[in-house]
Write a protein that holds these residues in place. Structure first.
Motif, mmCIF file in Angstrom:
data_model
loop_
_atom_site.group_PDB
_atom_site.id
_atom_site.type_symbol
_atom_site.label_atom_id
_atom_site.label_comp_id
_atom_site.label_asym_id
_atom_site.label_seq_id
_atom_site.Cartn_x
_atom_site.Cartn_y
_atom_site.Cartn_z
ATOM 1 N N ASN A 101 2.630 6.994 -6.708
ATOM 2 C CA ASN A 101 1.779 8.110 -7.112
ATOM 3 C C ASN A 101 2.545 9.427 -7.029
ATOM 4 N N ARG A 102 3.325 9.601 -5.955
ATOM 5 C CA ARG A 102 4.077 10.852 -5.786
ATOM 6 C C ARG A 102 5.142 11.023 -6.852
ATOM 7 N N ALA B 134 7.488 9.953 0.722
ATOM 8 C CA ALA B 134 7.599 8.856 -0.250
ATOM 9 C C ALA B 134 8.912 8.128 0.018
ATOM 10 N N LYS C 224 0.835 -1.206 0.000
ATOM 11 C CA LYS C 224 0.000 0.000 0.000
ATOM 12 C C LYS C 224 0.869 1.255 0.000
ATOM 13 N N ARG C 225 1.906 1.252 0.845
ATOM 14 C CA ARG C 225 2.785 2.422 0.909
ATOM 15 C C ARG C 225 3.569 2.586 -0.389
ATOM 16 N N ASN D 133 2.543 2.004 -3.366
ATOM 17 C CA ASN D 133 1.690 2.687 -4.332
ATOM 18 C C ASN D 133 1.529 4.164 -4.007
ATOM 19 N N LYS D 134 1.587 4.509 -2.731
ATOM 20 C CA LYS D 134 1.575 5.928 -2.356
ATOM 21 C C LYS D 134 2.834 6.612 -2.888
ATOM 22 N N SER D 135 3.983 5.957 -2.753
ATOM 23 C CA SER D 135 5.232 6.492 -3.293
ATOM 24 C C SER D 135 5.176 6.560 -4.814
#
Length: 356
Positions: free
Chosen positions: A101-102, A196, A94-95, A97-99
């Motif tokens: 996206n950034r 990120a 999950k994290r 994918n957050k990175s």
């Protein structure tokens, strides 16, 4: 869970496994790796497990010039009954994918990525060390591979997973480390990429860490990039302070990595009814708590080190000795409990571990 159909090529030239005694962090790698390619307009394709090998990239690959790369870190453990456990791997995906996206990188299918990870570990299972304090470190990462020198997101990427049997991250192990408070250099600012998990953040930390190391300090404690007074994180860990019985950690502000171990510690403390708060806290406050005799413990949290007690802070040419430079009772309890859950020797009331 969805399964990913993976082409598997097994190594015919197996490496010699390192001894668990004195195992260094991040130096040895297993026999196999996972690779998955992405092309804009096509999507993800050709997932494969292959012998651990060098990769070939065009000199103009975007990753070399504009730093489009993200990574994660998690661990696998072997229990006493020879089960393999992962610790909250869904949170890592999950994290990531957050990175992604950034950094304007494509999202991975989190379930399929975890399926690939499980298959890779199954193949290299005998690389997981069993000595106390050891584990199999897992490094998923993605790089931009399109050969293009224009400043724009790449149209091609490669996602990989490599595995490394490891011992303690710090040479001190669970013994308290010494940390220098950084007042000159800045690692990240809110609105940047500090939250990120991307290579540039770590490159930005190297100079201050090098200077700190020359003076006998394991890492640096970063302050905010705007006012240069509010505590953020240590280079490889989130940071916690025990003050008058309350545990305080800097609140997530856009320039602090949302650590999975950090999150787990907060949840564990709440489960024990230990007062814990996430808030802005300045280095001046910590200094005053220290002088008033109210700074009881300090410790860092992260996948690599799990819990790392801080025995000394160096600030304004003064050594602030915490708890006589010894590990505190709460730090020890947190370490014993979390590593116990991770290795299956203690109950897991939270459902954090995934059995393979």
């Amino acid at each position: 869970m969805k399964e990913l159909e993976i082409a598997i090529t097994l190594s015919t030239d197996k490496k010699e496994k390192p001894s668990s005694d004195g195992l260094e962090f991040g130096k040895h790698f297993t026999d196999h790796m996972f690779i998955w390619d992405y092309t804009e307009g096509i999507g993800w394709s050709d997932p494969r497990i292959v012998p651990y090998q060098r990769i070939e990239l065009d000199p103009a690959a975007t990753v070399f010039h504009y730093g489009q790369t993200v990574f994660e870190g998690l661990k696998a453990y072997v229990t006493k009954d020879e089960q393999v456990l992962l610790f909250r791997p869904d949170q890592n995906m999950k994290r990531m994918n957050k990175s992604n996206n950034r950094l304007c990188m494509p999202a991975i299918d989190e379930e399929l990525a975890l399926s690939a990870l499980k298959q890779l570990i199954a193949i290299d299972r005998d690389w997981i060390p069993t000595a106390e304090g050891t584990s199999l470190y897992i490094r998923p990462f993605m790089i931009a591979t399109e050969p293009y020198l224009g400043v724009a997101p790449s149209k091609k990427y490669t996602f990989m997973i490599i595995l490394s049997p490891v011992g303690a991250y710090y040479k001190e192990g669970i013994n308290p480390v010494k940390i220098a408070v950084e007042s000159e250099y800045v690692r990240a600012v809110a609105g940047g990429t500090g939250d990120a998990k991307t290579a540039g953040n770590y490159a930005a930390s190297l100079k201050a860490s090098e200077i700190a190391s020359q003076h006998g300090y394991s890492q640096v404690l970063w302050l905010d990039g705007k006012e240069n007074q509010y505590i953020e994180e240590v280079g490889s860990m989130n940071i916690f302070f025990k003050i008058n019985g309350e545990v305080v950690t800097p609140s997530l502000n856009g320039s602090i990595l949302e650590g999975i171990t950090r999150k787990s510690i907060i949840e564990l403390l709440k489960y024990w009814n230990v007062p814990v708060s996430e808030r802005k806290i300045s280095i001046q406050e910590i200094e005053q708590y220290y002088r008033d005799g109210q700074l009881e413990e300090a410790f860092g949290t992260g996948t690599a080190a799990v819990i790392s007690p801080v025995g000394e802070l160096f600030w304004k040419n003064e050594r602030l000795l915490i708890n006589n430079g010894e590990i505190g009772a709460l730090s020890q309890k947190l370490y014993d409990t979390l590593t116990g859950i991770q290795t299956g020797t203690k109950p897991d009331p939270f459902g954090w571990t995934l059995k393979l």
